[in-house]
Scaffold this active site. Structure first.
Site, PDB file in Angstrom:
ATOM      1  N   ASP A  92      -2.942   6.919  -2.991  1.00  0.00           N
ATOM      2  CA  ASP A  92      -1.727   6.268  -2.504  1.00  0.00           C
ATOM      3  C   ASP A  92      -1.224   5.286  -3.560  1.00  0.00           C
ATOM      4  OD1 ASP A  92      -3.707   4.350  -2.169  1.00  0.00           O
ATOM      5  OD2 ASP A  92      -3.154   3.829  -0.122  1.00  0.00           O
ATOM      6  N   SER A 126       0.825  -1.200   0.000  1.00  0.00           N
ATOM      7  CA  SER A 126       0.000   0.000   0.000  1.00  0.00           C
ATOM      8  C   SER A 126       0.865   1.259   0.000  1.00  0.00           C
ATOM      9  CB  SER A 126      -0.958  -0.030   1.191  1.00  0.00           C
ATOM     10  OG  SER A 126      -1.878   1.038   1.151  1.00  0.00           O
TER      11      SER A 126
END
Length: 458
Positions: A238, A99
């Site tokens: 992100d 992530s």
């Protein structure tokens, strides 16, 4: 075999490569997934990290050695894993991703059939136990691997979310060197949008640092470009693209808390009275938006596995977290950063078409519902501090959905432990800006006075 226990988180796996997570772990993890899920057909993808290719290959080898039919999705954004689980006939899948963590990290995110979430209290915990107890296995008939690129399918699917009759807009976008720039491009290509592209090239080295849009140090570039380009607003994702953040035309970033309220208001106009799922960090704005739309706001524990499970239980049309995860019933109850962008794009565009600005819309929420940014503290006594806070305010209305939430007439706070690290997270809201400043300072002093250390999140 035993691995570093820090790998095993509430709803995913993350660790530093190769000292904590490596190809050996990937192989065993993939095989554990098959055994626990009873999987015969599995989709596998990865984010842009430099360790991703070898980690994915090791995981695929683990699947093949167990006779599994593997669909290789290639380099994807995380929501494409959920998309694959929804449209393909598979038993689940996983993506190799860490992530928004720094470049030296990698990990796994999992999904079951049709977007089914996995959490540590359920199947994910069983996978963790299996990894620790397992050794490599190999069946007589190996499985197969089929390259399954989904860019065209996914871009076509996303077209249903593109707002109609958009005005000419200039937007600053930052994908933080992740994989979703090409998906955004494919979605908006025929629409009157001038996208000022920041960090659009895929680069797993993340040359500008940790690819987390929440970090103040990562907001400056977007803010400055919005002002210099005279853009209508800004958006950032992100590195694995499942979180989405917004800026107004003044270059100011806005918490996901306020975007949740905007989206709740939007969806309850489409389906008045529907259920929406919120999280307990800050709730006054989201509860008010739900009440305005005659909907039911259901509070869930923070975290994508918990939000998704709660949404399924109540058939919620929408769910949201302050952290920038937004969830949709029509997307198998999963989070999706591009659907969020397209939906908010339509809301902002309508205001702009009427001669108003994004700041006028968002400032309404910010003015009426003052709220702090999240404060994170390092401590080994999280439970003790939470108990002490509760004892400090015996007359406050109490909720323990996630940590402890305390509410009085003019202020409210939530103090909870991180699922994954020795960190306490504090969020505060109040009825007035002055009240927020007062209670934020008071609670900050209390937590620091209890022996915790404020973490620098810049």
């Amino acid at each position: 075999m035993p691995f570093d226990k820090s790998l095993y988180r509430a709803y995913d796996i993350r660790g530093i490569y190769p000292s904590v997570i490596n190809e050996e772990f990937a192989y065993l993890c993939a095989q554990a997934f098959v055994r626990v899920m009873g999987a015969k057909r599995v989709a596998v993808g990865r984010d842009v990290r430099t360790s991703g290719a070898s980690m994915q290959q090791a995981a695929i080898q683990g699947l093949v050695d167990l006779g599994v039919e593997v669909l290789d999705l290639g380099v994807i954004s995380t929501e494409m894993l959920y998309f694959a689980s929804g449209i393909l006939d598979i038993d689940g899948g996983f993506a190799l991703t860490a992530s928004h963590n720094p470049r030296e990290w990698n990990g796994f995110k999992f999904v079951g059939k049709k977007g089914q979430p996995l959490v540590r209290e359920g199947k994910l915990g069983e996978i963790y136990a299996d990894i620790e107890a397992s050794v490599p296995q190999k069946v007589a008939t190996p499985g197969t691997v089929t390259a399954t690129p989904l860019l065209e399918n996914y871009a076509e699917y996303l077209q249903r979310y593109v707002p109609a009759k958009l005005p000419q807009l200039k937007i600053v976008g930052n994908v933080n060197f992740g994989a979703n720039g090409k998906f955004v491009d494919a979605t908006i290509v025929s629409h009157p949008i001038e996208m000022v592209r920041l960090n659009w090239n895929e680069d797993g080295n993340f040359p500008k640092g940790t690819p987390d849009p929440l970090l103040p140090s990562n907001r400056k570039e977007v803010s400055e470009r919005i002002i210099s380009e005279k853009a209508h607003f800004g958006v950032a994702w992100d590195a694995d693209a499942d979180r989405c953040f917004f800026y107004d035309e003044k270059g100011r970033s806005f918490s996901g808390y306020y975007i949740n309220a905007v989206l709740i208001e939007h969806f309850l106009k489409i389906e008045p009275g529907a259920a929406v799922v919120i999280e307990p960090r800050q709730i006054w704005a989201t509860e008010a938006a739900a009440e305005e739309g005659k909907g039911t706001a259901v509070t869930s524990r923070t975290g994508h596995g918990f939000i998704k499970a709660t949404m399924r239980q109540v058939n919620a049309i929408f769910g949201g977290e302050n952290s920038g995860h937004f969830y949709y019933r029509d997307f198998w109850y999963c989070d999706n950063g591009i659907i969020t962008f397209l939906t908010v794009l339509g809301i902002f565009a309508e205001h702009i078409r009427q001669g108003r600005t994004v700041s006028e819309l968002l400032d309404t929420y910010k003015k009426n519902y003052p709220a702090s940014e999240e404060m994170n503290f390092i401590t080994d006594d999280a439970k003790g501090i939470i108990t002490a806070l509760q004892a400090r305010h015996p007359d406050a209305q109490l909720s323990q959905v996630d940590g402890v939430s305390l509410a009085e007439s003019d202020w409210r706070c939530n103090l909870r432990m991180s699922q994954n690290e020795p960190v306490l997270r504090l969020n505060v809201e109040a009825r007035t800006p002055a009240g927020l400043e007062e209670h934020e300072a008071d609670l900050l002093a209390f937590v620091l006075g209890s022996g915790a250390t404020l973490r620098d999140d810049h």
